[in-house]
Design an enzyme around this catalytic site. Structure first.
Site, short mmCIF file in Angstrom:
data_model
loop_
_atom_site.label_atom_id
_atom_site.label_comp_id
_atom_site.label_asym_id
_atom_site.label_seq_id
_atom_site.Cartn_x
_atom_site.Cartn_y
_atom_site.Cartn_z
N ALA A 52 33.61 5.86 -55.08
CA ALA A 52 34.57 6.08 -56.16
C ALA A 52 34.61 7.56 -56.56
O ALA A 52 33.56 8.22 -56.49
CB ALA A 52 34.18 5.22 -57.37
N ASP A 112 24.29 -1.52 -55.10
CA ASP A 112 23.45 -0.34 -55.23
C ASP A 112 23.21 0.17 -53.80
O ASP A 112 22.60 -0.52 -52.99
CB ASP A 112 22.12 -0.71 -55.90
CG ASP A 112 21.23 0.52 -56.13
OD1 ASP A 112 21.34 1.50 -55.36
OD2 ASP A 112 20.42 0.47 -57.07
N CYS A 160 28.12 18.16 -55.09
CA CYS A 160 28.88 19.27 -55.68
C CYS A 160 27.98 20.02 -56.65
O CYS A 160 28.37 20.33 -57.77
CB CYS A 160 30.16 18.78 -56.33
SG CYS A 160 29.94 17.46 -57.52
#
Lengths: 173, 302
Positions: B108, B157, B230
Site C-alpha cells: 500500500a 503480516d 525512503c
C-alpha cells in the site's frame, strides 16, 4: 428431504471461479463464464477473444471480478484483479473501471460526449442528452488524444444520462 | 531538520543536501502503460495545457507543471499516476517479466504495485500484501483506477507471510519496500521529521529485518529480492542488509541505475557492515532533485 444433497450456496467471504457453462454450474444463480463473455459481446460488441487468458470470479452475491491468469478456487484473499460486473439482478451492470479498461473494444451502445458533457458526467451529474439507441447501461466515452476514450458506464433512461461514477472517482475537471 | 545533521559524516556537500531538503519536490507522475502509451498520455496533457518534461532515464516518468496531477483527464482515465521519481526506482531494479510471480510485501498505497504490473504487461501474478487494512483500500482504489488485472491483494503480516492461499510455494521476485522513518520524504512532507526518534528507528528496523528475511525465504533459489526505503538512516538500510546476509542464504548484487547515487556505507555509529553493502545505492535529494531513497538488489542462494 434429508436424503437430498444440500444445494451449494454462495460464500461471500471468498472468491469462487465462475463455472464455464450452465452445465458446470453448482451454485444456484451464479453467472457462468460463457454468459459473462456473451453479455459483453451482445451489449457492447466487445469480442469474446478479448477475454482469453482471463478468469472470472464471484465474491459477494453477484459481484464478478476479472483476473489475468488463474489461481486456485476457492481462494480467500482481499481482492482478485479488477471488479468487473454486477450480476444476479435484472440488468447486469459493468463497473466504471472495467468499462475504462475493456470499453476500448466496444462497438455497440457507445455514447460519445462532448468535453463539457464529459465534465458533467465525471462530476456525477445527470444530464439530458439525445440518444436513439437502447436504454440501459452504455459505454460513455469522449474524444481524447486522438481517439475515443471510455469514461465509464452510464445509465440511459427517459431521455437522460445518469452517471454512476463512484464518489471517490468523481472529479472536477 | 536538525535531525538530518546526524548524516553530515555520510554526505559530501552537506550544505547542498540540507538546502535541497528544504525545497519542495517537483510534481512527478508515471504513465500507466496498461491503459495508455506515453505518447497518448503526453498528448492528453498537451490538450489540457499541462506542461510536461521527460526524464532521461525513463520513458514513463514525467515531471508536470501542475501541483494537482490528479485533476487532469489523463489521471481520471488512469493513464497517469502521481509517483515520486525515486519511488519508481525499485520496481525498475526488480525488473519483473510478464508471466512471473512477484510478491510486493508492503504494497500500500500501490504506486509500486501498479508499476510492477505495468512492467509485466499486466500478465503473470503480483501478490500485493499489506498488514494495514485501511491502507489496503487506497491500494485497491489505485489498482482499480489503473485497470490492473494481474494483482491479488492479501492482508497479512509480511514477517510471517503464508503462501497457503496459493498453489505455488515461492515467488520469482520480491519487492521489499518497507515501512520506514521516511526521512527522505521531508521535501514532500516537512513535518515528517517531527516525530523522529532513535527508538522509533530501532523498532522499525526490527520489523524491516523480519520482512526482508521472510521475503528471501519466499523467493526461489536464484530469484531476485529488492530492498528499498525512503530514509537515510543506515540502521534501516545497510544494517538490515547486513543482518539478512548473516541470517539467510543470499548475496548482494551490483546493478546499474541511470540516476546519480552513492554506494551503501560500511561503517556507521561504531558499527561495521559487510563490505558488499556497498553494492546498494543511496539517492540523495541534491543529486537528482528528488526525495531521498535507498535501494539494494539481492540474489537468493541456489
Amino acid at each position: 428431504m434429508s436424503d437430498e444433497t444440500p444445494k451449494k450456496t454462495n460464500d461471500g467471504q471468498r472468491f469462487d471461479r465462475l463455472p464455464e457453462t450452465a452445465d458446470d454450474r453448482e451454485v444456484e444463480g451464479r453467472a457462468t463464464r460463457e454468459e459473462v463473455v456473451e453479455w459483453w459481446d451482445r451489449r457492447f460488441g466487445v469480442p469474446p477473444e478479448t477475454f482469453e487468458g482471463y478468469s472470472f470470479w464471484e465474491k459477494g452475491k453477484g459481484k464478478i471480478w476479472i483476473l489475468r491468469g488463474e489461481v486456485t478456487s476457492p481462494i480467500r484473499v482481499e481482492a482478485l484483479g479488477l471488479t468487473f460486473l454486477r450480476t444476479r439482478q435484472e440488468h447486469w451492470k459493468p463497473t466504471t473501471n472495467a468499462v475504462q479498461r475493456f470499453g476500448r473494444e466496444a462497438s455497440r451502445n457507445v455514447l460519445e460526449l462532448t468535453r463539457e458533457q464529459a465534465r458533467q458526467f465525471v462530476r456525477g451529474e445527470t444530464q439530458a442528452i439525445e440518444w436513439d439507441g437502447d436504454w440501459g447501461y452504455l459505454v460513455v466515452a469522449h474524444e481524447l488524444a486522438g481517439d475515443l476514450a471510455p469514461l465509464g458506464v452510464g445509465l440511459y433512461v427517459h431521455d437522460e444520462l445518469r452517471s454512476p461514477v463512484p464518489k471517490g472517482r468523481q472529479r472536477e475537471l | 531538520m536538525e535531525t538530518l545533521e546526524r548524516y553530515e559524516p555520510l554526505v559530501a556537500e552537506f550544505d547542498a543536501f540540507r538546502e535541497a531538503c528544504r525545497r519542495p519536490l517537483p510534481s512527478v507522475v508515471r504513465v500507466n502503460t496498461v491503459k495508455a502509451t506515453p505518447d497518448r498520455a503526453k498528448r492528453a496533457l498537451d490538450e489540457e495545457g499541462v506542461g510536461w518534461t521527460d526524464r532521461e532515464w525513463s520513458d514513463t516518468v514525467l515531471e508536470l507543471d501542475t501541483d494537482s496531477p490528479g485533476s487532469t483527464w489523463a489521471s481520471f482515465h488512469g493513464w497517469i499516476n502521481g509517483q515520486e521519481e525515486v519511488s519508481a526506482i525499485p520496481a525498475e531494479v526488480l525488473a519483473p517479466e510478464p508471466g512471473e510471480r512477484v510478491w510486493d510485501a508492503c504494497a500500500a498505497p500501490g504506486s509500486k504495485t501498479t508499476q510492477l504490473a505495468a512492467l509485466m504487461d499486466d500478465e503473470g501474478l503480483v501478490v500485493a500484501n499489506d498488514n494495514n487494512l485501511g491502507r489496503l483500500s487506497a491500494l485497491r482504489f489505485n489498482t482499480e483506477r489503473l485497470g490492473i488485472t494481474n494483482t491479488v491483494v492479501t492482508n497479512q503480516d509480511a514477517r510471517n507471510f503464508s503462501l497457503k492461499p496459493f498453489d505455488f510455494r515461492e515467488f520469482d521476485r520480491t519487492l521489499v519496500d518497507v515501512p520506514c522513518s521516511c526521512e527522505g520524504t521531508v521535501r514532500k512532507n516537512p513535518t515528517t521529521l517531527d516525530d523522529w526518534s532513535l527508538d522509533h528507528i530501532r523498532s522499525v528496523a526490527g520489523v524491516q529485518k523480519g520482512i526482508l528475511r521472510r521475503a528471501i525465504q519466499a523467493t526461489k533459489p536464484g530469484g531476485t529480492v529488492v530492498y528499498s526505503t525512503c530514509t537515510f538512516a543506515p540502521e534501516e538500510n545497510e544494517a538490515v542488509l547486513d543482518h539478512a546476509l548473516s541470517e539467510e542464504d543470499c548475496r548482494l548484487v551490483e546493478f546499474d541505475f541511470p540516476l546519480d547515487s552513492r554506494p551503501g556505507v560500511t561503517e556507521w555509529d561504531g558499527e561495521e557492515y559487510d563490505e558488499s553493502v556497498r553494492k546498494a545505492k543511496r539517492f540523495y535529494p541534491h543529486h537528482n532533485d528528488t526525495g531521498g531513497f535507498f535501494c539494494a538488489k539481492l540474489e537468493v542462494g541456489e
